[in-house]
Enzyme design. Structure first.
Site, mmCIF file in Angstrom:
data_model
loop_
_atom_site.group_PDB
_atom_site.id
_atom_site.type_symbol
_atom_site.label_atom_id
_atom_site.label_comp_id
_atom_site.label_asym_id
_atom_site.label_seq_id
_atom_site.Cartn_x
_atom_site.Cartn_y
_atom_site.Cartn_z
ATOM 1 N N HIS A 102 27.535 39.557 16.023
ATOM 2 C CA HIS A 102 26.552 39.047 14.717
ATOM 3 C C HIS A 102 26.561 37.110 14.493
ATOM 4 O O HIS A 102 26.319 36.392 15.626
ATOM 5 C CB HIS A 102 28.599 38.384 13.633
ATOM 6 N N ASP A 105 -5.855 59.162 21.944
ATOM 7 C CA ASP A 105 -6.026 59.406 20.846
ATOM 8 C C ASP A 105 -6.975 60.635 20.708
ATOM 9 O O ASP A 105 -7.830 61.097 19.993
ATOM 10 C CB ASP A 105 -7.127 58.074 20.184
ATOM 11 N N GLY A 113 -8.572 56.852 7.841
ATOM 12 C CA GLY A 113 -8.872 58.316 9.963
ATOM 13 C C GLY A 113 -9.542 58.055 10.668
ATOM 14 O O GLY A 113 -10.155 56.674 10.769
ATOM 15 N N ARG A 114 -8.734 57.914 12.028
ATOM 16 C CA ARG A 114 -10.315 58.222 12.861
ATOM 17 C C ARG A 114 -10.488 59.474 13.309
ATOM 18 O O ARG A 114 -8.872 60.365 13.492
ATOM 19 C CB ARG A 114 -9.562 57.111 13.780
ATOM 20 N N SER A 152 -10.772 53.106 5.704
ATOM 21 C CA SER A 152 -9.750 53.200 6.090
ATOM 22 C C SER A 152 -8.934 54.610 5.948
ATOM 23 O O SER A 152 -7.774 54.216 5.508
ATOM 24 C CB SER A 152 -8.242 51.955 6.587
ATOM 25 N N GLY A 186 -3.674 53.531 4.603
ATOM 26 C CA GLY A 186 -2.521 55.020 5.505
ATOM 27 C C GLY A 186 -2.259 53.328 5.574
ATOM 28 O O GLY A 186 -2.209 52.163 5.322
HETATM 29 P P1 FAD Z 1 -9.212 53.017 22.943
HETATM 30 O O1 FAD Z 1 -8.037 52.323 22.945
HETATM 31 O O2 FAD Z 1 -9.954 54.063 21.858
HETATM 32 O O3 FAD Z 1 -9.621 53.407 23.976
HETATM 33 C C1 FAD Z 1 -10.519 54.127 24.701
HETATM 34 C C2 FAD Z 1 -11.376 52.919 25.674
HETATM 35 O O4 FAD Z 1 -12.908 54.208 26.304
HETATM 36 C C3 FAD Z 1 -12.136 52.204 24.616
HETATM 37 O O5 FAD Z 1 -12.352 51.105 25.819
HETATM 38 C C4 FAD Z 1 -13.872 52.833 25.169
HETATM 39 O O6 FAD Z 1 -14.992 52.283 25.265
HETATM 40 C C5 FAD Z 1 -13.529 53.660 26.560
HETATM 41 N N1 FAD Z 1 -14.724 54.278 26.013
HETATM 42 C C6 FAD Z 1 -15.295 55.755 25.651
HETATM 43 N N2 FAD Z 1 -15.567 56.486 26.046
HETATM 44 C C7 FAD Z 1 -16.035 56.053 26.993
HETATM 45 C C8 FAD Z 1 -17.284 56.681 28.294
HETATM 46 N N3 FAD Z 1 -17.674 57.723 28.291
HETATM 47 N N4 FAD Z 1 -17.039 56.041 29.616
HETATM 48 C C9 FAD Z 1 -16.612 55.007 29.375
HETATM 49 N N5 FAD Z 1 -15.384 53.893 28.747
HETATM 50 C C10 FAD Z 1 -15.455 54.768 27.762
HETATM 51 N N6 FAD Z 1 -1.372 51.459 17.750
HETATM 52 C C11 FAD Z 1 0.125 51.123 18.042
HETATM 53 O O7 FAD Z 1 0.658 51.909 18.399
HETATM 54 N N7 FAD Z 1 -0.020 50.613 16.952
HETATM 55 C C12 FAD Z 1 -0.953 49.246 16.636
HETATM 56 O O8 FAD Z 1 0.291 48.939 15.648
HETATM 57 C C13 FAD Z 1 -1.710 50.145 16.277
HETATM 58 N N8 FAD Z 1 -2.138 48.845 15.577
HETATM 59 C C14 FAD Z 1 -3.717 49.425 15.326
HETATM 60 C C15 FAD Z 1 -5.007 48.720 14.385
HETATM 61 C C16 FAD Z 1 -5.952 49.244 14.005
HETATM 62 C C17 FAD Z 1 -6.789 48.047 13.501
HETATM 63 C C18 FAD Z 1 -6.502 50.054 14.961
HETATM 64 C C19 FAD Z 1 -8.073 51.187 14.180
HETATM 65 C C20 FAD Z 1 -5.236 51.376 15.561
HETATM 66 C C21 FAD Z 1 -4.519 51.173 15.683
HETATM 67 N N9 FAD Z 1 -3.646 51.478 16.915
HETATM 68 C C22 FAD Z 1 -2.239 50.747 16.879
HETATM 69 C C23 FAD Z 1 -3.876 52.666 17.368
HETATM 70 C C24 FAD Z 1 -3.927 52.524 19.030
HETATM 71 O O9 FAD Z 1 -5.099 51.577 19.210
HETATM 72 C C25 FAD Z 1 -4.928 54.010 19.636
HETATM 73 O O10 FAD Z 1 -3.956 54.781 19.341
HETATM 74 C C26 FAD Z 1 -4.959 53.578 20.845
HETATM 75 O O11 FAD Z 1 -5.754 52.283 21.529
HETATM 76 C C27 FAD Z 1 -5.479 54.577 21.967
HETATM 77 O O12 FAD Z 1 -5.544 54.411 22.818
HETATM 78 P P2 FAD Z 1 -7.042 55.102 24.036
HETATM 79 O O13 FAD Z 1 -6.328 54.583 25.496
HETATM 80 O O14 FAD Z 1 -6.404 56.469 23.386
HETATM 81 O O15 FAD Z 1 -8.243 55.488 23.249
HETATM 82 P P1 NAI Z 2 -4.239 56.793 8.612
HETATM 83 O O1 NAI Z 2 -4.567 58.553 9.026
HETATM 84 O O2 NAI Z 2 -3.387 55.724 8.608
HETATM 85 O O3 NAI Z 2 -4.815 56.647 6.233
HETATM 86 C C1 NAI Z 2 -6.077 57.061 6.006
HETATM 87 C C2 NAI Z 2 -5.378 57.219 4.876
HETATM 88 O O4 NAI Z 2 -7.082 57.575 3.747
HETATM 89 C C3 NAI Z 2 -4.607 58.895 3.783
HETATM 90 O O5 NAI Z 2 -3.355 57.914 3.423
HETATM 91 C C4 NAI Z 2 -5.370 59.468 3.321
HETATM 92 O O6 NAI Z 2 -4.850 60.805 2.486
HETATM 93 C C5 NAI Z 2 -6.720 58.310 2.756
HETATM 94 N N1 NAI Z 2 -7.505 58.976 2.738
HETATM 95 C C6 NAI Z 2 -8.340 60.016 3.399
HETATM 96 N N2 NAI Z 2 -9.859 60.746 2.971
HETATM 97 C C7 NAI Z 2 -10.144 60.031 1.514
HETATM 98 C C8 NAI Z 2 -10.864 59.914 1.239
HETATM 99 N N3 NAI Z 2 -11.893 60.275 1.222
HETATM 100 N N4 NAI Z 2 -10.585 58.714 -0.010
HETATM 101 C C9 NAI Z 2 -9.791 58.193 -0.353
HETATM 102 N N5 NAI Z 2 -8.219 57.857 0.706
HETATM 103 C C10 NAI Z 2 -8.624 58.972 1.781
HETATM 104 O O7 NAI Z 2 -5.321 56.079 9.049
HETATM 105 P P2 NAI Z 2 -6.326 54.814 9.346
HETATM 106 O O8 NAI Z 2 -4.746 54.104 8.183
HETATM 107 O O9 NAI Z 2 -7.182 54.551 9.297
HETATM 108 O O10 NAI Z 2 -5.932 54.546 10.418
HETATM 109 C C11 NAI Z 2 -5.983 55.324 11.518
HETATM 110 C C12 NAI Z 2 -5.107 55.427 12.475
HETATM 111 O O11 NAI Z 2 -4.798 54.201 13.461
HETATM 112 C C13 NAI Z 2 -4.116 55.447 12.235
HETATM 113 O O12 NAI Z 2 -3.093 56.947 11.831
HETATM 114 C C14 NAI Z 2 -2.560 55.347 13.253
HETATM 115 O O13 NAI Z 2 -2.917 56.242 14.130
HETATM 116 C C15 NAI Z 2 -3.293 54.425 13.622
HETATM 117 N N6 NAI Z 2 -3.012 53.524 13.845
HETATM 118 C C16 NAI Z 2 -1.596 52.272 13.830
HETATM 119 C C17 NAI Z 2 -1.154 51.091 13.746
HETATM 120 C C18 NAI Z 2 0.353 51.230 13.456
HETATM 121 O O14 NAI Z 2 0.885 51.168 14.362
HETATM 122 N N7 NAI Z 2 0.575 50.120 13.502
HETATM 123 C C19 NAI Z 2 -2.125 50.654 12.024
HETATM 124 C C20 NAI Z 2 -3.312 50.795 12.255
HETATM 125 C C21 NAI Z 2 -3.948 51.954 12.892
#
Ligand code: FAD
Ligand code: NAI
Length: 475
Positions: free
Chosen positions: A454, A322, A281-282, A279, A192
């Site tokens: 362009h 999220d 999913g979350r 990786s 993913g």
């Molecule tokens: P979060 O960012 O998870 O923030 C939640 C916060 O709440 C955290 O600081 C946590 O510590 C705090 N918290 C939780 N429970 C409590 C509590 N009870 N009391 C106090 N604090 C608490 N999305 C994009 O759009 N573009 C990207 O390029 C992108 N890249 C990503 C790359 C990776 C590796 C990952 C893992 C995710 C990526 N995402 C990306 C997804 C993005 O990070 C999330 O969708 C986004 O952070 C969600 O925001 P949120 O505010 O809902 O939660």
């Molecule tokens: P994802 O949902 O993007 O991909 C997970 C992949 O794992 C899928 O292709 C799924 O079919 C596969 N999978 C699930 N279970 C499996 C198993 N047991 N064995 C093998 N394959 C399996 O999730 P990912 O990459 O963990 O990212 C989580 C989320 O974080 C994304 O969906 C996105 O919402 C966010 N994110 C966004 C980014 C961006 O906007 N550029 C960058 C990174 C994360």
């Protein structure tokens, strides 16, 4: 003594901190509670996005892309670069500095907007007097009370059953962003967004990367034509992606990780690697929130149940980002945060779920908004398609990056744009034109008639719009 606020936001990620700022802008006395700690135990607001998500991953993608350019692409420009080396520790330190700039920026924004920040975990204690009592435990230990509470507690990485994260050998996104040296062999489970972005980083730095994906199709949510084009590019780069696998036992030892799996033909395979990134999913995070203390309703996945307006089952309690339904994207979380603050103020906050863009920051980048061709077919919508390859774009040729295309999907009768899909250079920036167009219900002809600079990559967008009417000028 409890401290009274109009609005309390639990969670300081993009959903929470933006909601808090908007609520304060609207005149509410606002508190934001966040528990994330930096390595010194201090506050690190910004959530997953800032600390272990969007920002650090893009920092590493940038560093690794520079390295790949120096090694593989400088020569074609006549530049000789010999002895190019990657200092991984320095790259990681730069990434950490970028993260810190963002943490500090959010703390500054809280001050500027008069948001009271509390560093600790926030939990519901009980309902009181038409509002809620929230306990903060951690660096700050306080009792806060407000009539309006916005929950933005985000998500955590999903673990593979039988292979818990140790962040040494078996890595979540957190460990994947701080590997201390380039692993010789890196395995990734899940092709993913994270798998492709992090797999790309370490491949560019020299790791032999194999990505194991459970589904038989590559990037199933992406338009098929675009996904195919991207897969071709990844194959060419040497990112090995095996589809349709079934993961078996994962064993971790001092030497590394062994992954047993069945390939698409059902044959037993073993993959040895120094490190494994999982990786797949979350999962929504409500750990320690005290949802049960006030009867806040969660669904079977642990997500907080909300309606279209982000209202939960409890009066005055909202949830965004999220931790609720919908795509797990930072900009979606932010839009919901703003909309909720405005709804609390009696305004008509709005999020258009049909125009939320997606970007995968690999090279080539992949970006899209709206419906894919396969979705339109499944829904029986009559559509016209137009594509334009970057190969025929002058700026892409000058850049030396002609991979990919722009694709428009428009309603067959009205010509309204239904989806725009891109794979290629800098499409993370190009997609915003398509988002604006769709938000204003533009037709493909509208884009085709707009003057684009362009030479620019955006001319590929115009040409793809022209292609809907079969009248490209440069192809
Ligand atoms: P979060 O960012 O998870 O923030 C939640 C916060 O709440 C955290 O600081 C946590 O510590 C705090 N918290 C939780 N429970 C409590 C509590 N009870 N009391 C106090 N604090 C608490 N999305 C994009 O759009 N573009 C990207 O390029 C992108 N890249 C990503 C790359 C990776 C590796 C990952 C893992 C995710 C990526 N995402 C990306 C997804 C993005 O990070 C999330 O969708 C986004 O952070 C969600 O925001 P949120 O505010 O809902 O939660
Ligand atoms: P994802 O949902 O993007 O991909 C997970 C992949 O794992 C899928 O292709 C799924 O079919 C596969 N999978 C699930 N279970 C499996 C198993 N047991 N064995 C093998 N394959 C399996 O999730 P990912 O990459 O963990 O990212 C989580 C989320 O974080 C994304 O969906 C996105 O919402 C966010 N994110 C966004 C980014 C961006 O906007 N550029 C960058 C990174 C994360």
């Amino acid at each position: 003594m409890s401290k009274q606020f109009d609005v309390i936001v639990i969670g300081g990620g993009p959903g929470g901190y933006i909601a808090a700022i908007r609520a304060a802008q609207l005149g509410f006395n606002t508190a934001c509670i966040d528990e994330w700690k930096n390595e010194k135990g201090g506050p690190a607001p910004g959530g997953t996005c800032t600390n272990v998500g969007c920002i650090p991953s893009k920092a590493l993608l940038q560093s690794s892309e520079h390295f790949e350019h120096a090694n593989k692409h400088f020569a074609e420009h006549g530049i000789t670069a010999t002895g190019v080396k990657m200092d991984v520790a320095k790259m990681i330190a730069r990434k950490d500095a970028v993260v810190k700039q963002n943490n500090d920026g959010i703390l500054f924004l809280f001050k500027k907007n008069k948001v009271s920040f509390f560093h600790g975990r926030g939990s519901f204690v009980k309902a009181v007097d038409g509002g809620y009592e929230i306990a903060v435990k951690g660096a700050a230990n306080e009792t806060l009370v407000a009539k309006q509470v916005i929950v933005a507690t985000g998500s955590n990485a999903r673990a593979l059953p039988g292979a818990p994260f140790d962040e040494e050998n078996i890595l979540s996104n957190d460990g994947a962003l701080r590997i201390g040296g380039v692993p010789k062999k890196l395995a990734v489970i899940g092709s993913g967004v994270i798998g492709l972005e992090m797999g790309s980083v370490w491949r560019r730095l020299g790791a032999d990367v194999t990505v194991l994906e459970g589904l038989p199709t590559f990037l199933g949510a992406v338009d098929e034509q675009i996904a195919k084009e991207a897969k071709k590019a990844f194959d060419k780069q040497g990112l090995k992606i095996e589809l349709g696998v079934k993961i078996g036992e994962v064993k971790s030892s001092k030497k590394g990780v062994t992954i047993a799996y069945a390939n698409a033909k059902g044959e037993a395979q073993t993959l040895e690697a120094d490190k494994l990134i999982i990786s797949i999913g979350r999962v929504p995070n409500t750990i320690g929130l005290g949802a049960e203390a006030v009867g806040l309703k969660l669904d079977e996945r642990g997500a907080i149940v909300v309606d279209d307006l982000c209202k939960t089952n409890l009066p005055g309690v909202w949830a965004v980002g999220d931790v609720v339904r919908g795509p797990m994207l930072a900009h979606k979380a932010e839009e919901e945060g703003v909309a909720v603050a405005e709804r609390i103020a009696g305004q008509h906050g709005h999020v258009n779920f049909n125009t939320i863009p997606w970007v995968i920051y690999t090279s080539p980048e992949i970006a899209w908004v709206g419906k894919t061709e396969q979705q339109l077919k499944a829904e029986g919508v009559a559509y016209k398609a137009g594509t334009f390859p970057f190969l025929a774009n002058g700026r892409a040729r000058a850049l030396g990056d002609t991979t990919g295309m722009v694709k428009f999907l428009a309603d067959a009768k009205t010509d309204e744009i239904l989806g725009v899909h891109m794979v290629g250079p800098q499409v993370s920036e190009l997609i915003s034109e398509a988002v604006v167009a769709m938000e204003f219900k533009a037709s493909s002809e509208d884009i085709a008639r707009i003057c684009h600079a362009h030479p620019s990559l955006s001319e590929a967008t115009k040409e793809a719009a022209l292609a809907v009417d079969k009248r490209t000028l440069n192809f």
